[in-house]
Design a protein around this motif. Structure first.
Motif, PDB file in Angstrom:
ATOM      1  N   ASN A 247      24.032  43.034  36.388  1.00 32.12           N
ATOM      2  CA  ASN A 247      24.633  41.994  37.226  1.00 32.12           C
ATOM      3  C   ASN A 247      25.393  40.976  36.380  1.00 32.12           C
ATOM      4  N   GLU A 248      24.802  40.610  35.247  1.00 30.86           N
ATOM      5  CA  GLU A 248      25.460  39.618  34.397  1.00 30.86           C
ATOM      6  C   GLU A 248      26.771  40.169  33.828  1.00 30.86           C
ATOM      7  N   VAL A 249      26.752  41.402  33.352  1.00 27.74           N
ATOM      8  CA  VAL A 249      27.955  41.988  32.766  1.00 27.74           C
ATOM      9  C   VAL A 249      29.037  42.167  33.826  1.00 27.74           C
ATOM     10  N   LYS A 250      28.649  42.664  35.009  1.00 34.33           N
ATOM     11  CA  LYS A 250      29.621  42.823  36.086  1.00 34.33           C
ATOM     12  C   LYS A 250      30.246  41.485  36.461  1.00 34.33           C
ATOM     13  N   SER A 251      29.409  40.466  36.513  1.00 32.45           N
ATOM     14  CA  SER A 251      29.895  39.148  36.917  1.00 32.45           C
ATOM     15  C   SER A 251      30.952  38.619  35.949  1.00 32.45           C
ATOM     16  N   VAL A 252      30.688  38.712  34.654  1.00 26.01           N
ATOM     17  CA  VAL A 252      31.628  38.140  33.687  1.00 26.01           C
ATOM     18  C   VAL A 252      32.901  38.980  33.570  1.00 26.01           C
ATOM     19  N   LEU A 253      32.781  40.303  33.642  1.00 25.43           N
ATOM     20  CA  LEU A 253      33.967  41.143  33.497  1.00 25.43           C
ATOM     21  C   LEU A 253      34.861  41.091  34.735  1.00 25.43           C
ATOM     22  N   LEU A 254      34.263  41.098  35.910  1.00 22.32           N
ATOM     23  CA  LEU A 254      35.070  40.961  37.122  1.00 22.32           C
ATOM     24  C   LEU A 254      35.671  39.569  37.218  1.00 22.32           C
ATOM     25  N   GLY A 255      35.001  38.585  36.604  1.00 17.00           N
ATOM     26  CA  GLY A 255      35.540  37.228  36.618  1.00 17.00           C
ATOM     27  C   GLY A 255      36.810  37.094  35.801  1.00 17.00           C
ATOM     28  N   THR A 256      37.042  37.988  34.861  1.00 17.71           N
ATOM     29  CA  THR A 256      38.281  37.946  34.087  1.00 17.71           C
ATOM     30  C   THR A 256      39.484  38.421  34.897  1.00 17.71           C
ATOM     31  N   GLU A 257      39.236  39.096  36.033  1.00 21.61           N
ATOM     32  CA  GLU A 257      40.290  39.623  36.909  1.00 21.61           C
ATOM     33  C   GLU A 257      41.187  40.636  36.199  1.00 21.61           C
ATOM     34  N   LEU A 258      40.674  41.237  35.139  1.00 22.80           N
ATOM     35  CA  LEU A 258      41.420  42.295  34.453  1.00 22.80           C
ATOM     36  C   LEU A 258      41.164  43.658  35.072  1.00 22.80           C
ATOM     37  N   TYR A 259      40.010  43.807  35.718  1.00 30.52           N
ATOM     38  CA  TYR A 259      39.614  45.097  36.260  1.00 30.52           C
ATOM     39  C   TYR A 259      39.180  44.925  37.710  1.00 30.52           C
ATOM     40  N   ASP A 260      39.359  46.020  38.475  1.00 32.72           N
ATOM     41  CA  ASP A 260      38.989  46.007  39.890  1.00 32.72           C
ATOM     42  C   ASP A 260      37.582  46.550  40.123  1.00 32.72           C
ATOM     43  N   ASN A 261      37.097  47.363  39.212  1.00 30.30           N
ATOM     44  CA  ASN A 261      35.773  47.947  39.373  1.00 30.30           C
ATOM     45  C   ASN A 261      35.124  48.070  38.001  1.00 30.30           C
ATOM     46  N   VAL A 262      33.855  47.690  37.911  1.00 25.88           N
ATOM     47  CA  VAL A 262      33.112  47.736  36.653  1.00 25.88           C
ATOM     48  C   VAL A 262      31.773  48.400  36.910  1.00 25.88           C
TER      49      VAL A 262
END
Length: 533
Positions: A247-262
């Motif tokens: 959950n933590e990794v998904k939250s930070v990576l999706l927060g960058t708005e670089l990717y649509d799915n993680v």
């Protein structure tokens, strides 16, 4: 405003009066048919279907069950006695789960719900059929859970042969789940409780739940103990810790708005051994230079001059009490010291609990996807479909493209999880998605509604067209004058009229009199006037 309304009403009344009685009847009939069709359609679409769920033993129990249904927004109805409870058919599985969680058995799990067979059906056959019915019913109940896509239930129910031994035996159940997402042990235990309630077991000891990947989700309440904690508990702790990392990794990576799915997979190294560490630290007291002194004992004895002995009776070998004369001067000194220092002491006791995460040996893997959407309309507007078709464009651009991952993302994941950057693996791809031109998305229910609306409109159009058509005016029958009537009548000598028969001339005259009484009266008046004139 009232004048406009009055004018509108008058206009409607004038329009209504233009219709004949037959046309008004047709309009009213069509309107009634349309209203009835709409009512029937709305009734069919909104009709609720209820199924009998259980029959409570008392009104008090029924009140408790209905209270549970009210608090969980389950639509239900009761019979006149208030003990038989029926629920909305679409909420039957939800109601079964709720009752199972509260240890309330339902009528669905009794032999009365199994379709009875013919005269050749034995009690054993009925029990086997009931077992199949119960397996299907429990599978449908479990599939109501949002995490479960499909459930397969295999039960072992002891045959009831009327003996006490068979009554004391409990049933077994093996449940296989095809999951849509990860399931924690609490949810699995809740489903096991539902299964135990359906079987009539006192506990969940005989319930086993696995997923289609072979992972053990629940193995009964008698799980084996390893290292002071059950294996199920250790697995649960590991799953919860890894889920938190995901959950933590998904939250930070999706927060960058670089990717649509993680998608994140973590492998945490958890230490389930419990240890206690005691640390003693000693320091010298202030203004001390000799270091830490734990204990010190000193003894010193000195003597000078005279007889070798201690003056008095101390040096006597026997019990004599005479005193040795002190012929010469002598002296003796004894020094005895004992020192104990109390140094500064610090005692630290550290208890390391089980389940400690070893971040230095844990790993995490991340697969990120950036979706590139190709819309057929936009691609065509960009001129990319000039020489190739849309299908050829999809084939040429359908492969995923690997993207370069920014090094700063590794530091982001490391900060969010505590796992070293060298233990973090991230891959990213650009995934093409092709969107065709939108077509008509019509379902069967939409077609039925459209057909009904067209029928209603056709009937209305028929009524309006009929009302606008002017009825053919019947051509008025030209009234014959008396002279023309007399001229058209052949001047024949009236035949003798017998009492039994009527001549053709007489019948014509009677018909003329019946159809034109006014003309006959006028003719008689003219004859009388001529006679009297």
């Amino acid at each position: 405003m009232p004048e406009q309304l009055r004018a509108l009403i008058n206009r409607i009344m004038e329009w209504w009066k233009r219709f004949s009685t037959r046309q008004k009847t047709i309009i009213i009939t069509v309107a009634v048919v349309v209203v009835v069709a709409i009512v029937v359609l709305v009734t069919l679409l909104n009709r609720k279907t209820y199924v009998v769920l259980l029959t409570a033993e008392s009104t008090q129990e029924a009140s408790e069950i209905t209270g549970l249904f009210d608090s969980n927004a389950i639509d239900y109805v009761t019979d006149d006695s208030g003990t038989q409870i029926s629920v909305l058919e679409s909420q039957e599985a939800q109601a079964n789960l709720l009752l199972g969680a509260n240890n309330i058995p339902t009528d669905s799990y009794t032999i009365d719900n199994v379709t009875s067979g013919g005269f050749s059906t034995t009690e054993s056959d009925k029990q086997k059929r009931y077992k199949v019915f119960l397996e299907q019913k429990l599978a449908a109940t479990i599939e109501a859970n949002s995490l479960v896509k499909k459930a397969t239930v295999d039960m072992d129910i002891p045959e009831d042969d009327g003996t006490l031994i068979s009554q004391d035996k409990e049933s077994f159940a093996a449940i296989t789940l095809e999951l849509l997402d990860d399931m924690d042990e609490d949810t699995a235990a809740s489903l096991a409780r539902v299964a135990a309630t359906a079987l009539g077991n006192q506990s969940t000891d005989n319930i086993t739940i696995v997923d289609t990947e072979g992972n053990l989700l629940f193995s009964g309440e008698d799980a084996s103990t390893v290292g002071g904690a059950t294996a199920t508990t250790q697995l649960s702790m590991k799953q919860k810790a890894e889920q938190l990392v995901k959950n933590e990794v998904k939250s930070v990576l999706l927060g960058t708005e670089l990717y649509d799915n993680v998608e994140v997979a973590s492998n945490l190294d958890l230490d389930f051994s419990k240890s206690t560490v005691v640390d003693h630290q000693y320091t010298a007291a202030p203004d001390q230079t000799q270091g830490v002194l734990s204990s010190e004992d000193l003894y010193q004895s000195d003597s000078t001059g005279g007889v070798a002995g201690v003056p008095g009776t101390t040096s006597n070998d026997d019990d004599t009490t005479y005193v040795m004369e002190d012929y010469q001067t002598s002296s003796e000194s004894v020094t005895e010291e004992s020192r104990k220092y109390l140094p500064n002491e610090k005692v630290t006791t550290t208890e390391v609990p089980a389940g400690l995460i070893k971040y230095e040996t844990s790993t995490v893997s991340v697969a990120a996807k950036a979706i590139h959407i190709y819309k057929e309309e936009e691609v065509k507007e960009q001129g990319l479909l000039t020489d190739i078709s849309w299908e050829e464009f999809q084939a040429a651009n359908g492969e995923q493209v690997k993207l370069e991952v920014d090094e700063s993302l590794y530091e982001v994941v490391h900060t969010a999880t505590g796992i070293p950057a060298e233990n973090i693996s991230i891959v990213a791809y650009e995934v093409p998605v092709f969107v065709d031109k939108e077509g008509a998305n019509i379902q069967a229910t939409d077609i039925i509604q459209i057909v009904i609306i067209l029928i209603i409109l056709a009937l209305l159009a028929f009524v309006i067209l009929r009302s606008m058509r002017t009825e053919k005016e019947e051509e008025p029958v030209e009234e014959l004058s008396v002279e023309s009537l007399l001229q058209s009548t052949p001047t024949e000598q009236l035949e003798d009229i017998e009492l039994e028969e009527k001549s053709e001339t007489r019948r014509m005259i009677e018909k003329f009199v019946d159809e034109n009484p006014e003309a006959v009266a006028s003719l008689l008046r003219n004859w009388l006037a001529e006679d009297w004139g």
